[in-house]
Design a protein around this motif. Sequence first.
Motif, PDB file in Angstrom:
ATOM      1  N   TYR A  29       7.289 -25.202   8.157  1.00 63.66           N
ATOM      2  CA  TYR A  29       8.280 -26.275   8.040  1.00 63.66           C
ATOM      3  C   TYR A  29       7.810 -27.482   7.224  1.00 63.66           C
ATOM      4  N   CYS A  71       9.002 -25.389  -0.232  1.00 68.21           N
ATOM      5  CA  CYS A  71      10.443 -25.617  -0.080  1.00 68.21           C
ATOM      6  C   CYS A  71      11.041 -26.030  -1.423  1.00 68.21           C
ATOM      7  N   LYS A 107      14.011 -24.173  -3.629  1.00 67.07           N
ATOM      8  CA  LYS A 107      15.218 -24.889  -4.053  1.00 67.07           C
ATOM      9  C   LYS A 107      15.366 -24.880  -5.574  1.00 67.07           C
ATOM     10  N   LEU A 162      18.497 -23.140   2.097  1.00 63.59           N
ATOM     11  CA  LEU A 162      17.968 -23.029   3.457  1.00 63.59           C
ATOM     12  C   LEU A 162      18.989 -22.285   4.310  1.00 63.59           C
ATOM     13  N   THR A 212      16.029 -22.229  10.215  1.00 61.44           N
ATOM     14  CA  THR A 212      14.772 -22.812  10.674  1.00 61.44           C
ATOM     15  C   THR A 212      14.602 -22.342  12.108  1.00 61.44           C
ATOM     16  N   ARG A 226      10.760 -22.210   8.019  1.00 62.96           N
ATOM     17  CA  ARG A 226      11.983 -22.371   7.242  1.00 62.96           C
ATOM     18  C   ARG A 226      12.195 -21.125   6.406  1.00 62.96           C
ATOM     19  N   TYR A 232      14.525 -19.570   3.280  1.00 65.13           N
ATOM     20  CA  TYR A 232      15.437 -19.794   2.158  1.00 65.13           C
ATOM     21  C   TYR A 232      15.883 -18.436   1.648  1.00 65.13           C
TER      22      TYR A 232
END
Length: 176
Positions: A131, A137, A141, A147, A150, A160, A162
Motif C-alpha cells: 500500500y 502505484c 497509473k 485501482l 485494496t 493495492r 491495479y
Amino acid sequence: MRLETERLVLRELTNDDFAAWYAILSDAETMKHYPAPFDEEKVRQWLEWNLENYQNYGFGLWAVILKEENRLIGDCGMAMQCVHGKMLPEIGYHIHRGYQRRGYASEAASRCLQYAFEDLQLPEVYSYMKYDNKVSCGVAKKNGMRLVETYPDELNTFTRVYAITREEWLAAHVSP
C-alpha cells in the motif's frame, strides 16, 4: 523472447545473470517494499521460478538491460501471481536503486502491456504492490491501470491491486 523500447532491451533471465541479479535483489533500498532483501538462496529460487515461468506460461519477469550501458538494471515482465486468492497475470518490476526515477520501470511495463495485449491477447493484466509503494502505484497509473482493490494481508499490511483490460489498453493505444 526479446522486447525492445527506445532505451531498454527485455530478455529472458539466465543463470549467467546471477551476479548482477543478486546485486539488485540483495540491495536493501531496492527491496525496501519487501520484508527483507534477498540472500543468495532466495535469489537462486527467484531465478529458478522465472525459468519455470518461461516454460510453463511462455512469459515471466525478464531482465531489463539498459542499452546505453549494456547493463542489467532490473527486471520487468509478467508472472502468474496469486492476488487475493486468484491466479492472475501480473506485471511486476524491480529496478536497481541507482537507476530508479528515470522512467525505466514505466517504459518497460508499457512494453510488457503491449506484449500482453497484442501478442498474448490477454483479457486483463494486473499489478499489485504494498500500500505504501507510491512509486509502483505511479507506474501502474502512468500505464493506464486503475485501482480495483485494496485488501488487508499479513505480508504487506494492505495490498493495492491495479488493473487494465485489453479493451481499455486498445482504446488508449490504437488509432481509430
